[in-house]
Write an enzyme that holds these catalytic residues in place. Sequence first.
Site, PDB file in Angstrom:
ATOM      1  N   ASP A  31     -13.249   8.007  -7.278  1.00 19.50           N
ATOM      2  CA  ASP A  31     -14.103   7.408  -6.591  1.00 19.50           C
ATOM      3  C   ASP A  31     -14.835   8.245  -5.588  1.00 19.50           C
ATOM      4  OD1 ASP A  31     -15.389   4.545  -6.298  1.00 19.50           O
ATOM      5  OD2 ASP A  31     -13.076   3.899  -6.634  1.00 19.50           O
TER       6      ASP A  31
ATOM      7  N   ASP B 210     -19.525   5.068  -5.690  1.00 19.08           N
ATOM      8  CA  ASP B 210     -19.399   3.466  -5.058  1.00 19.08           C
ATOM      9  C   ASP B 210     -20.800   3.287  -4.395  1.00 19.08           C
ATOM     10  OD1 ASP B 210     -17.540   1.292  -3.931  1.00 19.08           O
ATOM     11  OD2 ASP B 210     -18.338   2.173  -2.063  1.00 19.08           O
TER      12      ASP B 210
ATOM     13  N   GLU C 101     -21.981   2.948  -9.566  1.00 18.43           N
ATOM     14  CA  GLU C 101     -21.829   1.495  -9.267  1.00 18.43           C
ATOM     15  C   GLU C 101     -23.211   0.998  -8.820  1.00 18.43           C
ATOM     16  OE1 GLU C 101     -19.428  -1.785  -6.841  1.00 18.43           O
ATOM     17  OE2 GLU C 101     -19.698   0.289  -5.704  1.00 18.43           O
TER      18      GLU C 101
ATOM     19  N   HIS D  49     -11.662  -4.443  -9.466  1.00 17.99           N
ATOM     20  CA  HIS D  49     -11.237  -4.839  -8.261  1.00 17.99           C
ATOM     21  C   HIS D  49     -11.762  -5.710  -7.316  1.00 17.99           C
ATOM     22  CE1 HIS D  49     -13.669  -1.535  -7.426  1.00 17.99           C
ATOM     23  NE2 HIS D  49     -13.487  -1.766  -6.102  1.00 17.99           N
ATOM     24  N   ASP D  50     -12.962  -5.813  -7.802  1.00 19.85           N
ATOM     25  CA  ASP D  50     -13.908  -6.666  -6.926  1.00 19.85           C
ATOM     26  C   ASP D  50     -14.103  -7.876  -7.438  1.00 19.85           C
ATOM     27  OD1 ASP D  50     -14.338  -4.773  -4.676  1.00 19.85           O
ATOM     28  OD2 ASP D  50     -16.044  -3.814  -5.879  1.00 19.85           O
TER      29      ASP D  50
END
Length: 505
Positions: A96, A196, A253, A330-331
Site C-alpha cells: 500500500d 491509496d 484506489e 477493509h473499508d
Amino acid sequence: MVDFKHSVVYQIWPRSFKDSNNDGIGDIQGIISKLDYLKNLGITCIWLSPIYASPNDDYGYDISDYYAINPEYGTMDDFDELLLECKNRNIDILMDLVANHTSTEHKWFKDALNNPSSPYRDFYYFKEGVNHREPNNWLSFFGGSSWTKESDNSYYLTSFAPTQADLNWENEKVREEIYNVMKFYLNKGIRGFRMDVINCIDKKPGLPDKNPNKKGYQFPDDYILNGPKVHTYLKEMNEKVMSKYDDVITLAEGCMVTLQDAMNYTNPDNKEIDMCFHFDLSTLGYGSLGKYDFRKFYRFNASDIKSITRKWQNAMMEHHGYIANFLSNHDNMRHIERYGDIKLYYLESAKAFALYNFMLYGTPFIYQGEEIGMTNLKLDYHEWKDYEAINSVQAMHDMLHVPLPIAKKIGQYVTRDNARTPVQWSSEDYAGFSTTTPWIKLNPNYTVINAEDCIKDPQSIYNFYKKLIELRKNNEALCTGTFKELNKDHKSILCFKRSLGEDEY
C-alpha cells in the site's frame, strides 16, 4: 514475466489475518505461516495493507515512518523473510502506497509544526483562518472540518482524520520523497503498489470555499478529487520510478473516481497506471450523506447492479482502460450480506457473487475471509475501533441533530469494523487466529464458518473459489477476452459472454 491481467490478487489486512506471537494482533510471521494456504487457493499476488510504522489512528493509513515496520507486525527482517517466502511460492506482493497524507507523528510534520521556518512547512497545507474560523468550509471524509487548528488562527489540512495531514504534491521535494520510498521497496523485490486515495493529490488552487452560499461544511468533491495534475503526477511517477523496473504492477484506489478519469488513468498510451478500482458498486444505495445517509438507506435492486456492470465493463474494454474488480475490502462491509441473502441463500449468495467477480473483464481481487464466506459482525458502539465511524456518528449528532441512539444504529451497520474481525481459521478457541483475546471482537460464528472445515468440504465456498481461480488461469478468454451483455432488459438476471477468437463463455 508478470502480467496483471492474468493475476488473482488476495488482500491481507495484517492486523486481523493471523497472530503468530499470541498478543492478539496479526503480524508478518502470521502471514508467512499461511502462505501455503494462499498458494493452495491459487492466488498469484498479495495486496498487503499498510505495515509501516504508525500510531494506528487509522490503522496504518497514518504513516509515521515509511522506512520502518510497525513493531506490532514485526521487523524489516520479517518483511524480507516474507518477500523471500512469497518468491519461493511464485506469489507477488503489492504494498500500500499511502501518499496523500502522513501521520502528524511523522518527522516531516513534527518539524513543520515546531519550526515556523522549517522547509517541511511546505510539505503540507498550512493556512490562516478566516473570521476566526477554518480557512474554508471543506468537510472531511471522516466528518467535521477538513482543517485542524495549529494555533489561534493557523490551521493545517486534514482531509481524513485530524492526525492525517495532507501532503502538498505541488512541492517537487514531496514527490521526490515519495518516489524514494517506492524505489526502496521495489529494490527489495515487491511487485508494485496499490495507491491509496491517489486521485486526491491535486487540490484546487487557492483552496476556495465549496458552495459558499450554503451553510455549514460542504464536501469538496471535485476540489480535491481527480484534478488535472493527478495525471501529471502519475505520468511523472511512471517516468521516474515505474519505467525503471521490469514488470511492475500499479493500482489506483480511485476514490469517487469518474469513468472518464479511470479510463485515462489506465489507458496504456497515457503511461500512468495499470488498473483502477471504482466504487460505484460499493456506494450503491448511498445518499448525499454517503453511507451514513439515513434518509435513503441502501435502496437498490438487481437492475442497478446490471447498469453499473454494463457501464464499467463496456467503457473500460472499448477505450483500453483496465479495472480491478472487487466486492469486499477493509473499508466496506462484506458483500455476502451487502448484496446477498445469508439467511435463505448463504452458499448461493457467496458463490454467485464469486462467479460474477471472476468472470468480469478485469483482474479479480479477494478480501481475506471472503473465500470461506465470512460474514459481518454487528459490534456495539463501545466495541468499535474505527475512527471514521466513531467520528461520523458524533458529527451526525452534532451537525444534523440526529438522535445519538439512531446515529449509533446507523454507524453499527456501516462501520468498517464489520469486515475487520479476525480471519476464522478453525473452530478452535479464538478461531485459530490467536491463543488469546484478539484486538477486536471475534465473530462467534467461527465454529461453523472457518477455513479448516471449508477446505475439507468439496462443496464449500473455499473450494468454489479454488475452482474459479483454476478456471480463469486456464482460459485466456476469461482474462483478456471481450465482454458482451446478453438479455440486457431482463429485470433480475445478469447474463454476459466473454469471448476470444472461437472461445466463448
